[in-house]
Scaffold this active site. Structure first.
Site, PDB file in Angstrom:
ATOM      1  N   GLY A   1       0.832  -1.206   0.000  1.00 53.60           N
ATOM      2  CA  GLY A   1       0.000   0.000   0.000  1.00 53.60           C
ATOM      3  C   GLY A   1       0.863   1.250   0.000  1.00 53.60           C
ATOM      4  O   GLY A   1       0.487   2.279   0.566  1.00 53.60           O
TER       5      GLY A   1
ATOM      6  N   GLY B   1      -0.218   5.161  -1.053  1.00 51.59           N
ATOM      7  CA  GLY B   1      -1.195   5.972  -0.324  1.00 51.59           C
ATOM      8  C   GLY B   1      -0.575   7.141   0.420  1.00 51.59           C
ATOM      9  O   GLY B   1       0.604   7.464   0.238  1.00 51.59           O
ATOM     10  N   GLN B   2      -1.400   7.757   1.284  1.00 52.16           N
ATOM     11  CA  GLN B   2      -0.963   8.982   1.974  1.00 52.16           C
ATOM     12  C   GLN B   2       0.295   8.734   2.809  1.00 52.16           C
ATOM     13  O   GLN B   2       1.255   9.496   2.729  1.00 52.16           O
ATOM     14  CB  GLN B   2      -2.085   9.506   2.889  1.00 52.16           C
TER      15      GLN B   2
ATOM     16  N   ASP C   1       2.432  -1.628  -4.449  1.00 52.20           N
ATOM     17  CA  ASP C   1       1.058  -1.125  -4.391  1.00 52.20           C
ATOM     18  C   ASP C   1       0.253  -1.895  -5.422  1.00 52.20           C
ATOM     19  O   ASP C   1       0.822  -2.484  -6.347  1.00 52.20           O
ATOM     20  CB  ASP C   1       1.018   0.381  -4.684  1.00 52.20           C
TER      21      ASP C   1
ATOM     22  N   ARG D   1      -1.447  -0.555  -7.576  1.00 53.20           N
ATOM     23  CA  ARG D   1      -1.301   0.205  -8.832  1.00 53.20           C
ATOM     24  C   ARG D   1       0.156   0.581  -9.051  1.00 53.20           C
ATOM     25  O   ARG D   1       0.915   0.723  -8.087  1.00 53.20           O
ATOM     26  CB  ARG D   1      -2.098   1.510  -8.751  1.00 53.20           C
TER      27      ARG D   1
ATOM     28  N   ASN E   1      -0.819  -7.064  -5.376  1.00 53.88           N
ATOM     29  CA  ASN E   1      -2.118  -7.086  -4.703  1.00 53.88           C
ATOM     30  C   ASN E   1      -1.920  -7.865  -3.400  1.00 53.88           C
ATOM     31  O   ASN E   1      -1.738  -9.084  -3.420  1.00 53.88           O
ATOM     32  CB  ASN E   1      -3.154  -7.753  -5.613  1.00 53.88           C
TER      33      ASN E   1
ATOM     34  N   TYR F   1     -14.551   0.377   9.698  1.00 57.54           N
ATOM     35  CA  TYR F   1     -13.117   0.714   9.784  1.00 57.54           C
ATOM     36  C   TYR F   1     -12.604   0.442  11.204  1.00 57.54           C
ATOM     37  O   TYR F   1     -11.575  -0.199  11.397  1.00 57.54           O
ATOM     38  CB  TYR F   1     -12.953   2.185   9.412  1.00 57.54           C
TER      39      TYR F   1
ATOM     40  N   LYS G   1      -9.967  -2.217  12.751  1.00 59.00           N
ATOM     41  CA  LYS G   1      -8.783  -1.796  13.509  1.00 59.00           C
ATOM     42  C   LYS G   1      -8.675  -2.555  14.830  1.00 59.00           C
ATOM     43  O   LYS G   1      -7.599  -2.999  15.210  1.00 59.00           O
ATOM     44  CB  LYS G   1      -8.792  -0.276  13.746  1.00 59.00           C
TER      45      LYS G   1
ATOM     46  N   ILE H   1      -3.823  12.165  10.021  1.00 54.05           N
ATOM     47  CA  ILE H   1      -2.466  12.552   9.601  1.00 54.05           C
ATOM     48  C   ILE H   1      -2.563  13.695   8.599  1.00 54.05           C
ATOM     49  O   ILE H   1      -3.254  13.584   7.579  1.00 54.05           O
ATOM     50  CB  ILE H   1      -1.714  11.359   8.987  1.00 54.05           C
TER      51      ILE H   1
HETATM   52  N1  SER Z   1      -7.697   9.220   9.201  1.00 48.65           N
HETATM   53  C1  SER Z   1      -8.540   8.087   9.399  1.00 48.65           C
HETATM   54  C2  SER Z   1      -9.925   8.342   8.941  1.00 48.65           C
HETATM   55  O1  SER Z   1     -10.362   9.456   9.054  1.00 48.65           O
HETATM   56  C3  SER Z   1      -8.585   7.708  10.852  1.00 48.65           C
HETATM   57  O2  SER Z   1      -7.550   6.876  11.148  1.00 48.65           O
HETATM   58  O3  SER Z   1     -10.579   7.454   8.511  1.00 48.65           O
END
Ligand code: SER
Length: 318
Positions: free
Chosen positions: A8, A11-12, A34, A36, A51, A140, A144, A170
């Protein structure tokens, strides 16, 4: 010397962590992957399209590069997860299970970000403790919490060196986050510089924890380098650098851009998620067990974000 695999990586977090780790450990020792193609990541070191849900290709890549440390950054974030919970579970848990299994097979350490999203409405809101009730109300968050438990389980059962932090939102200026509840705190900077105005999806009184990317990168490395004998916890550590509401960050940006305007168009999904999360975390355990200490507070972060985004605008790169 570590041999690191990032999944990954486009990503950010990954787009900056790859560069940061390559500076620390050497370009050839950090393999970015990644789902992609990511041209930029291939320019400074090894890159492969992978993948992470494909266990066979994942194991092949770990074996090929003689990997000893995996950074599992594959995730669908909180708001987008609510649109397709089954997909969020399959991706978030699928990538984690493959990371843990391949780590068990090839004796790798594994870092996986957890999140403030692991908490829920029944967790204490202020100075949320390290060890407390965790009953998230998003898929989500469910992923986690499950991820933390599975990572602890693989450590206890198989001795896999799993570690994680509960990241706050972040804030960064290289790659945009996508589909998160804390994204507004990044988007506001681009809107301020490009248009001089921002429509905020989060109500003005909602506080959430945040962290600037340089501190987030440092946390990943410090935790993975920490002496295991000092770790009472493993998955995952509360960390935070600042806690603010939309109104507070707006006023801070306005100090630099006096004409900046903000209005509100509340996104009900994001509001419900944001209100279910803590206002501020207690990160004492991370400080005590591996020396966590953030360097960036709100005023310096805002100054630096505006400087970086304005520069990119002047260079025609926005
Ligand atoms: N930045 C994430 C979100 O907003 C939280 O870990 O989903």
């Amino acid at each position: 010397m570590k041999k690191i695999l990032i999944i990954g990586a486009g990503g950010q977090i990954g787009s900056e962590l790859t560069v940061y780790l390559r500076k620390l450990y050497g370009n050839t020792n950090v393999v970015a992957t990644d789902v992609r193609e990511c041209k930029a990541l291939g320019e400074t070191g090894p890159f492969a399209v992978l993948n992470a849900l494909d266990a066979h290709s994942f194991a092949y890549t770990v074996n090929k590069y003689k990997i000893d440390t995996i950074f599992n950054l594959v995730a669908l974030l909180s708001a987008v997860g609510e649109k397709d919970p089954q997909l969020a579970w399959n991706i978030n848990i699928g990538a984690l299970m493959n990371s843990l299994d391949v780590a068990r097979q090839y004796q790798c350490a594994v870092f996986t970000p957890s999140s403030i999203g692991a908490f829920g409405p029944s967790s204490p809101k202020d100075h949320t403790p390290q060890d407390t009730l965790m009953q998230p109300t998003t898929i989500y968050g469910v992923c986690k919490v499950t991820g933390e438990l599975l990572s602890n389980y693989y450590y206890l059962k198989y001795g896999v060196d799993t570690r994680s932090v509960r990241f706050p939102g972040i804030i960064s200026n290289v790659t945009l986050p996508g589909g998160g509840t804390t994204d507004y705190a990044v988007e506001i900077f681009y809107a301020a510089v490009k248009h001089g105005r921002f429509t905020c999806p989060i109500p003005q009184d909602v506080f959430m924890d945040m962290i600037y990317m340089p501190d987030a990168l440092n946390a990943c490395v410090e935790l993975m380098e920490a002496d295991p004998a000092r770790l009472v916890h493993r998955n995952g550590f509360n960390i935070t650098a600042m806690s603010f509401s939309p109104e507070i960050i707006y006023k801070e940006i306005k100090k630099h851009l006096p004409d900046f305007k903000m209005d509100y168009k509340i996104d009900p999904v994001k509001e419900a998620i944001a209100r279910s999360w803590p206002n501020s975390l207690d990160d004492t355990c991370a400080r005590d067990e591996w020396g966590w200490k953030p360097s960036w507070q709100l005023p310096e972060m805002v100054t630096d974000m505006l400087k970086c985004i304005r520069r990119r605008k002047e260079e025609g790169k926005l």
